[in-house]
Design a protein around this motif. Sequence first.
Motif, mmCIF file in Angstrom:
data_model
loop_
_atom_site.group_PDB
_atom_site.id
_atom_site.type_symbol
_atom_site.label_atom_id
_atom_site.label_comp_id
_atom_site.label_asym_id
_atom_site.label_seq_id
_atom_site.Cartn_x
_atom_site.Cartn_y
_atom_site.Cartn_z
ATOM 1 N N LEU A 40 0.910 -1.023 -0.037
ATOM 2 C CA LEU A 40 0.044 -0.073 0.114
ATOM 3 C C LEU A 40 0.643 1.194 -0.018
ATOM 4 O O LEU A 40 0.595 2.256 -0.619
ATOM 5 N N ARG A 41 2.011 1.196 0.605
ATOM 6 C CA ARG A 41 2.720 2.449 1.029
ATOM 7 C C ARG A 41 3.507 2.758 -0.417
ATOM 8 O O ARG A 41 3.578 3.841 -0.982
ATOM 9 N N GLU A 42 4.037 1.453 -1.205
ATOM 10 C CA GLU A 42 4.702 1.690 -2.116
ATOM 11 C C GLU A 42 3.766 2.202 -3.360
ATOM 12 O O GLU A 42 4.141 3.393 -4.058
ATOM 13 N N ASP A 43 2.714 1.546 -3.429
ATOM 14 C CA ASP A 43 1.686 2.302 -4.398
ATOM 15 C C ASP A 43 1.260 3.652 -4.402
ATOM 16 O O ASP A 43 1.337 4.373 -5.316
ATOM 17 N N ALA A 44 1.070 4.106 -2.862
ATOM 18 C CA ALA A 44 0.785 5.226 -2.836
ATOM 19 C C ALA A 44 2.098 6.267 -3.165
ATOM 20 O O ALA A 44 1.908 7.450 -3.710
ATOM 21 N N GLU A 45 3.192 5.895 -2.682
ATOM 22 C CA GLU A 45 4.483 6.763 -3.075
ATOM 23 C C GLU A 45 4.664 6.760 -4.459
ATOM 24 O O GLU A 45 4.939 7.818 -5.118
ATOM 25 N N ARG A 46 4.295 5.722 -5.428
ATOM 26 C CA ARG A 46 4.474 5.730 -6.706
ATOM 27 C C ARG A 46 3.347 6.879 -7.274
ATOM 28 O O ARG A 46 3.536 7.570 -8.224
ATOM 29 N N PHE A 47 2.063 6.950 -6.686
ATOM 30 C CA PHE A 47 1.253 7.663 -7.145
ATOM 31 C C PHE A 47 1.678 9.060 -6.715
ATOM 32 O O PHE A 47 1.512 10.089 -7.610
ATOM 33 N N ARG A 48 2.172 9.373 -5.555
ATOM 34 C CA ARG A 48 2.754 10.824 -5.384
ATOM 35 C C ARG A 48 4.077 11.202 -6.423
ATOM 36 O O ARG A 48 4.000 12.586 -6.708
ATOM 37 N N ILE B 239 12.875 14.752 -17.093
ATOM 38 C CA ILE B 239 12.903 15.086 -15.729
ATOM 39 C C ILE B 239 12.577 13.777 -15.174
ATOM 40 O O ILE B 239 11.508 13.044 -15.655
ATOM 41 N N GLY B 240 12.910 13.344 -13.911
ATOM 42 C CA GLY B 240 12.695 12.139 -13.301
ATOM 43 C C GLY B 240 12.569 12.033 -11.768
ATOM 44 O O GLY B 240 13.193 13.208 -11.140
ATOM 45 N N MET B 241 11.830 11.368 -11.304
ATOM 46 C CA MET B 241 11.747 11.280 -9.732
ATOM 47 C C MET B 241 11.597 9.896 -9.449
ATOM 48 O O MET B 241 11.076 8.946 -9.944
ATOM 49 N N ALA B 242 12.312 9.537 -8.084
ATOM 50 C CA ALA B 242 12.352 8.100 -7.591
ATOM 51 C C ALA B 242 11.302 7.968 -6.415
ATOM 52 O O ALA B 242 11.004 9.199 -5.432
ATOM 53 N N ILE B 243 10.969 6.835 -6.271
ATOM 54 C CA ILE B 243 10.121 6.573 -4.919
ATOM 55 C C ILE B 243 11.267 6.569 -3.798
ATOM 56 O O ILE B 243 12.381 6.300 -4.215
ATOM 57 N N HIS B 244 10.668 6.574 -2.479
ATOM 58 C CA HIS B 244 11.605 6.606 -1.409
ATOM 59 C C HIS B 244 12.237 5.033 -1.582
ATOM 60 O O HIS B 244 11.587 4.213 -1.682
ATOM 61 N N GLY B 245 13.508 4.970 -1.049
ATOM 62 C CA GLY B 245 14.163 3.614 -1.151
ATOM 63 C C GLY B 245 14.274 3.055 -2.532
ATOM 64 O O GLY B 245 14.455 1.748 -2.427
ATOM 65 N N ALA B 246 14.216 3.793 -3.667
ATOM 66 C CA ALA B 246 14.436 3.248 -4.796
ATOM 67 C C ALA B 246 15.809 2.391 -4.838
ATOM 68 O O ALA B 246 16.708 2.826 -4.402
ATOM 69 N N LEU C 100 19.657 7.372 -8.837
ATOM 70 C CA LEU C 100 19.913 6.430 -7.897
ATOM 71 C C LEU C 100 21.440 6.720 -7.250
ATOM 72 O O LEU C 100 21.803 6.297 -6.220
ATOM 73 N N ALA C 101 22.363 7.302 -8.345
ATOM 74 C CA ALA C 101 23.596 7.616 -7.845
ATOM 75 C C ALA C 101 23.680 8.611 -6.749
ATOM 76 O O ALA C 101 24.376 8.576 -5.570
ATOM 77 N N ALA C 102 22.830 9.627 -6.843
ATOM 78 C CA ALA C 102 22.737 10.836 -5.853
ATOM 79 C C ALA C 102 22.115 10.007 -4.478
ATOM 80 O O ALA C 102 22.447 10.360 -3.304
ATOM 81 N N MET C 103 21.156 9.311 -4.585
ATOM 82 C CA MET C 103 20.484 8.767 -3.707
ATOM 83 C C MET C 103 21.337 7.916 -2.801
ATOM 84 O O MET C 103 21.280 7.624 -1.412
ATOM 85 N N ARG C 104 22.307 7.327 -3.245
ATOM 86 C CA ARG C 104 23.391 6.599 -2.396
ATOM 87 C C ARG C 104 24.099 7.402 -1.409
ATOM 88 O O ARG C 104 24.576 6.824 -0.488
ATOM 89 N N PHE C 105 24.168 8.679 -1.968
ATOM 90 C CA PHE C 105 24.769 9.654 -0.698
ATOM 91 C C PHE C 105 23.919 10.515 0.000
ATOM 92 O O PHE C 105 24.108 10.685 1.022
#
Length: 450
Positions: A266-274, A303-310, A349-354
Motif C-alpha cells: 500500500l505504501r509503495e503504491d501510494a508513493e508511486r502515485f505521489r 525530468i525524473g523522480m524516484a520513490i523512497h528507497g528506490a 540512483l547515484a545521488a540517492m546512495r549519498f
Amino acid sequence: MERSVLTVGGSDSGGGAGIQADLKTFAALGIHGLSVITAVTAQNTLGVRDVFPVPAEMIASQLDAVADDFDILWAKTGMLFSPDAISLVAERLNALDCSVVVDPVMAAEAGGSLIADGALPALIEKLIPLASVVTPNIFEAEAITGVKVSDLESARAAALRIIDMGARAVVITGGHLECRTAGLPAGECVDILVTKDGAACISGRRRSGGNHGVGCTYSAALTAYLSAGMSLQEAARQAQEFAARSIEGSRQVGRGTAPVDQTAGLREDAERFRVLSSLDQAVSMLAEERMFVDLIPEVGSNIGMAIHGARSEMDVAAVEGRIVRAGRRAHVSGCMRFGASRHIARIVLAAMRFDPGIRAAMNIKLDEYVLSEAACMGLRISSFDRCEEPPGESTMSWGTARAIERLGAVPDIIWDSGGMGKEPMIRILGRDAVSVATVAIMLSRAVGKR
C-alpha cells in the motif's frame, strides 16, 4: 451486509505475527477482520517467552459474540495451542458452516513453540478434516505427515497425505525449501498447491528481508482473496505476492527477526502515485514556461523522480520520449512512467546512495551564463570530466558520484563539457520533481533577461 473474515489464533505482543498479523493483512486488503484469541504470548522479535492459554469458556464466548452479529463465510485458524482449544474451535466452526483455512502454527519464526504437547493429534483429527485449505510450511508438513520434505516431489507427497486426512486442498509454502534441490532456478520461491485433482507449482521471486509473521500473513491473505471469490490457484498466487512484498517491506524494529510489513505494498503504491503527481505538476510547469525552451538541449530534456528507497531504474519515473522543442514552446513527447529514462534514473540512483532525500533530477543544456546565475542563486555546483571515466562504467552513475565526491555533498547542479558525440550538459538535482522544475524555470527566466 458487507463481508467479514474471522481469524482464530494467538496474540503476539511483539505485533509481528498471530492475530496482529492477520488483522493487518485483512485491513490492507480492504476486509473487516474479526478475531478470537485463543492464547496470549509474551513474545518479541527474539522469540516466545511465555504462553497463556485463554480458558475454553472465554474462547467460546468470543466465538458466540462474533457469530451472533456477523455474516461469517470464511475463517482462518492459526495458533490454537491446546487439544481442548482445537476441539472447541473445530466444533464451533463446523456449526458456523463457513469455509476454513487452517494454518497449522507450531513454532514462531523468531523461535519458541506455539503448540502444546499432545495437541497435534487433535489438529489432525478434528480441524484438518474441516479445512478448505491447509497452509503448512515444510516443517509443519513434516510434523503432520511424517514425510521428510526436501524437494517439490516430497512436498507433493506430504500434501497428498494431508488431503487423505480430509482437507480439500493444501498449499505447502516454499519459503524454507531450497529450490535448487528440485532443479529450479536459484532465487525462486515455489509453493506447491495440491488438491485431489492434481498439483500446481506457484513460483515467485525470493525477496530479501525479515520473515517474522510471514506464515500468518500468507494464510490470512489467502483467506481474504478466497473470500473475495478468487479461484484457489489465483488466490494462492496473489497471497504469495502479498507475502513477498511484506517481506521486502520488513523493518528492523527490534533486535531479532524483523517482522513483515503488510502495508508495504500500500505504501509503495501510494508513493508511486505521489511521484507521478509531482512529475505531472513539474512537467506542466515546464511546458507552460515560455522561457524554458531556451534551456532544452539538442537531445531533448527530461525530468525524473524516484520513490523512497528506490533500488532500480524501474523505481524512477520520467517522461517517455523526453521534452523537446516545438517552435518556441516546450513539447512533452510522451507519457510519464516508471523506467522511462535510464539516463535520468542513473543520476538519481547515484545521488540517492549519498543522500536518500535527493530523489529527482533533470537535464538542461550547458550555458556558462546559467552556471553563473546558479552560483548567484546560492546553488551548490560541481562537475565531472568524461576523460577521467574508467572503462566499463556508466557515465551517469560514475559522473554523478564523481561530482559528489569533488564537492563532498550532493550538489544542486552537476555539469560536464561533453565529449566525442556527447553534448555538454547541466543536471539539476533536488528533493522532488517540482523543486527541480522550479529551479529550471528560475534559471530560464534569468537567461531570458540577459
